[in-house]
Design a protein around this motif. Structure first.
Motif, PDB file in Angstrom:
ATOM      1  N   GLY A 152      47.160  44.662-117.363  1.00 53.35           N
ATOM      2  CA  GLY A 152      46.152  43.855-118.020  1.00 53.35           C
ATOM      3  C   GLY A 152      45.727  42.624-117.229  1.00 53.35           C
ATOM      4  N   ALA A 153      46.441  42.310-116.131  1.00 49.89           N
ATOM      5  CA  ALA A 153      46.114  41.116-115.343  1.00 49.89           C
ATOM      6  C   ALA A 153      45.129  41.424-114.219  1.00 49.89           C
ATOM      7  N   GLY A 154      44.818  42.684-114.032  1.00 53.69           N
ATOM      8  CA  GLY A 154      43.977  43.092-112.917  1.00 53.69           C
ATOM      9  C   GLY A 154      42.574  42.526-112.944  1.00 53.69           C
ATOM     10  N   ARG A 155      41.938  42.492-114.092  1.00 50.59           N
ATOM     11  CA  ARG A 155      40.553  41.996-114.181  1.00 50.59           C
ATOM     12  C   ARG A 155      40.449  40.533-113.758  1.00 50.59           C
ATOM     13  N   ALA A 156      41.377  39.706-114.249  1.00 52.63           N
ATOM     14  CA  ALA A 156      41.356  38.285-113.885  1.00 52.63           C
ATOM     15  C   ALA A 156      41.569  38.107-112.391  1.00 52.63           C
ATOM     16  N   LEU A 157      42.460  38.910-111.819  1.00 55.20           N
ATOM     17  CA  LEU A 157      42.720  38.836-110.382  1.00 55.20           C
ATOM     18  C   LEU A 157      41.510  39.301-109.581  1.00 55.20           C
ATOM     19  N   VAL A 166      41.850  35.473-100.827  1.00 54.96           N
ATOM     20  CA  VAL A 166      43.173  35.966-101.176  1.00 54.96           C
ATOM     21  C   VAL A 166      44.028  35.981 -99.919  1.00 54.96           C
ATOM     22  N   SER A 167      45.233  35.460-100.021  1.00 54.94           N
ATOM     23  CA  SER A 167      46.201  35.550 -98.928  1.00 54.94           C
ATOM     24  C   SER A 167      47.525  35.991 -99.527  1.00 54.94           C
ATOM     25  N   ILE A 168      48.414  36.420 -98.669  1.00 56.47           N
ATOM     26  CA  ILE A 168      49.687  36.974 -99.106  1.00 56.47           C
ATOM     27  C   ILE A 168      50.821  36.257 -98.379  1.00 56.47           C
ATOM     28  N   ALA A 169      51.825  35.805 -99.131  1.00 60.97           N
ATOM     29  CA  ALA A 169      53.046  35.264 -98.542  1.00 60.97           C
ATOM     30  C   ALA A 169      54.051  36.407 -98.476  1.00 60.97           C
ATOM     31  N   VAL A 170      54.574  36.649 -97.282  1.00 64.56           N
ATOM     32  CA  VAL A 170      55.464  37.778 -97.027  1.00 64.56           C
ATOM     33  C   VAL A 170      56.781  37.250 -96.472  1.00 64.56           C
ATOM     34  N   ARG A 171      57.869  37.881 -96.849  1.00 66.06           N
ATOM     35  CA  ARG A 171      59.172  37.616 -96.235  1.00 66.06           C
ATOM     36  C   ARG A 171      59.506  38.806 -95.347  1.00 66.06           C
ATOM     37  N   VAL A 172      60.055  38.524 -94.152  1.00 69.59           N
ATOM     38  CA  VAL A 172      60.350  39.566 -93.168  1.00 69.59           C
ATOM     39  C   VAL A 172      61.824  39.513 -92.801  1.00 69.59           C
ATOM     40  N   SER A 173      62.495  40.661 -92.885  1.00 68.45           N
ATOM     41  CA  SER A 173      63.914  40.738 -92.522  1.00 68.45           C
ATOM     42  C   SER A 173      64.061  40.738 -91.002  1.00 68.45           C
ATOM     43  N   SER A 174      65.290  40.601 -90.532  1.00 72.15           N
ATOM     44  CA  SER A 174      65.544  40.561 -89.090  1.00 72.15           C
ATOM     45  C   SER A 174      65.225  41.889 -88.411  1.00 72.15           C
ATOM     46  N   ASP A 175      65.187  43.004 -89.168  1.00 66.53           N
ATOM     47  CA  ASP A 175      64.835  44.294 -88.561  1.00 66.53           C
ATOM     48  C   ASP A 175      63.334  44.593 -88.631  1.00 66.53           C
ATOM     49  N   GLY A 176      62.534  43.624 -89.116  1.00 70.25           N
ATOM     50  CA  GLY A 176      61.084  43.786 -89.127  1.00 70.25           C
ATOM     51  C   GLY A 176      60.510  44.362 -90.397  1.00 70.25           C
ATOM     52  N   THR A 177      61.322  44.496 -91.448  1.00 69.37           N
ATOM     53  CA  THR A 177      60.845  45.036 -92.719  1.00 69.37           C
ATOM     54  C   THR A 177      60.239  43.916 -93.559  1.00 69.37           C
ATOM     55  N   LEU A 183      51.202  36.520-104.102  1.00 64.48           N
ATOM     56  CA  LEU A 183      49.778  36.663-103.849  1.00 64.48           C
ATOM     57  C   LEU A 183      49.132  35.330-104.177  1.00 64.48           C
ATOM     58  N   LEU A 184      48.337  34.797-103.244  1.00 68.22           N
ATOM     59  CA  LEU A 184      47.715  33.487-103.423  1.00 68.22           C
ATOM     60  C   LEU A 184      46.203  33.626-103.458  1.00 68.22           C
ATOM     61  N   VAL A 185      45.555  32.887-104.331  1.00 68.30           N
ATOM     62  CA  VAL A 185      44.097  32.814-104.399  1.00 68.30           C
ATOM     63  C   VAL A 185      43.718  31.373-104.101  1.00 68.30           C
ATOM     64  N   ASP A 186      42.912  31.177-103.060  1.00 68.28           N
ATOM     65  CA  ASP A 186      42.539  29.839-102.587  1.00 68.28           C
ATOM     66  C   ASP A 186      43.765  28.966-102.315  1.00 68.28           C
ATOM     67  N   GLY A 187      44.813  29.579-101.762  1.00 69.55           N
ATOM     68  CA  GLY A 187      46.019  28.845-101.385  1.00 69.55           C
ATOM     69  C   GLY A 187      46.982  28.556-102.507  1.00 69.55           C
ATOM     70  N   LYS A 188      46.652  28.961-103.732  1.00 70.81           N
ATOM     71  CA  LYS A 188      47.527  28.712-104.876  1.00 70.81           C
ATOM     72  C   LYS A 188      48.117  30.028-105.363  1.00 70.81           C
ATOM     73  N   PRO A 189      49.430  30.041-105.659  1.00 68.21           N
ATOM     74  CA  PRO A 189      50.053  31.284-106.119  1.00 68.21           C
ATOM     75  C   PRO A 189      49.406  31.821-107.391  1.00 68.21           C
ATOM     76  N   ALA A 190      48.999  33.083-107.347  1.00 62.67           N
ATOM     77  CA  ALA A 190      48.469  33.755-108.532  1.00 62.67           C
ATOM     78  C   ALA A 190      49.568  34.605-109.169  1.00 62.67           C
ATOM     79  N   TYR A 191      50.425  35.211-108.325  1.00 65.64           N
ATOM     80  CA  TYR A 191      51.545  36.014-108.797  1.00 65.64           C
ATOM     81  C   TYR A 191      52.695  35.866-107.809  1.00 65.64           C
ATOM     82  N   ASP A 192      53.897  35.611-108.330  1.00 62.47           N
ATOM     83  CA  ASP A 192      55.104  35.563-107.521  1.00 62.47           C
ATOM     84  C   ASP A 192      55.962  36.787-107.847  1.00 62.47           C
TER      85      ASP A 192
END
Length: 196
Positions: A152-157, A166-177, A183-192
């Protein structure tokens, strides 16, 4: 000997086997979930700029389709060159932080790249390499091209994406995964993304 007592040992073995199978399945599932959570807890943080996508394709059901600037790896960034023979390959892509805090491709290789300070190495999903016929860039996927949103949150997003970046904050493990953290919209978190 009664019919009922004759079946007791086999019934006991059945229950023991069923419990053992359930315990193994639970352990495997727990290992997968904890592996993902460990990346989100301890991985190196990277901010990725999303590349434009067809607005009609952005939202599909309860997940968002994502394309990144780093999804197109320039051929000139490949250290050691492209293998001459076509076939299925993977690529290691070194990212460095650039303008606006976004990370971009610094170099790539068809073999593991050593760790360096100030950079993060991602490992791509397998893709088909055209060998010596490879063009100016190679399109790759990292396994973070979909982001599932609450029902139900898709329309607002979708509307937020039409109105901003839209930009994405990603965490990367030492093996590259990689794992999407938020997910950020205009630099502000929309979903954590929760750990579990």
């Amino acid at each position: 000997m009664s019919i009922f007592t004759a079946g007791v040992p086999s019934a006991r073995r059945y229950w023991v086997a069923a419990i053992a199978v359930a315990a193994i399945q639970t352990a495997v599932l727990g290992y997968i979930i904890e592996g993902r959570a460990a990346i989100l807890r301890n991985g190196a943080e990277v901010l990725l700029k999303t590349a434009p996508v067809d607005p009609r394709d952005f939202l599909r059901g309860d997940y968002v389709v994502l394309n990144y600037d780093i999804s197109s790896v320039p051929s000139q960034s490949i250290v050691g060159g492209v293998p001459a023979e076509p076939g299925e390959r993977t690529l290691w892509v070194r990212l460095k932080q650039g303008d606006g805090g976004f990370w971009s491709v610094a170099e790539s290789a068809f073999q593991p790249l050593p760790q360096q300070d100030g950079s993060v190495v991602l490992h791509t999903r397998p893709f088909y390499s055209y060998g010596s016929s490879t063009g100016d860039s190679i399109h790759v996927e990292y396994g973070i091209e979909r982001y599932y949103v609450p029902e139900g949150a898709g329309r607002a997003l979708e509307q937020a994406r039409q109105d901003g970046d839209v930009s994405i904050a990603v965490r990367v493990s030492s093996d590259g995964t990689p794992q999407i953290r938020s997910l950020l919209v205009d630099g502000k978190p929309a979903y954590d993304e929760p750990l579990y």
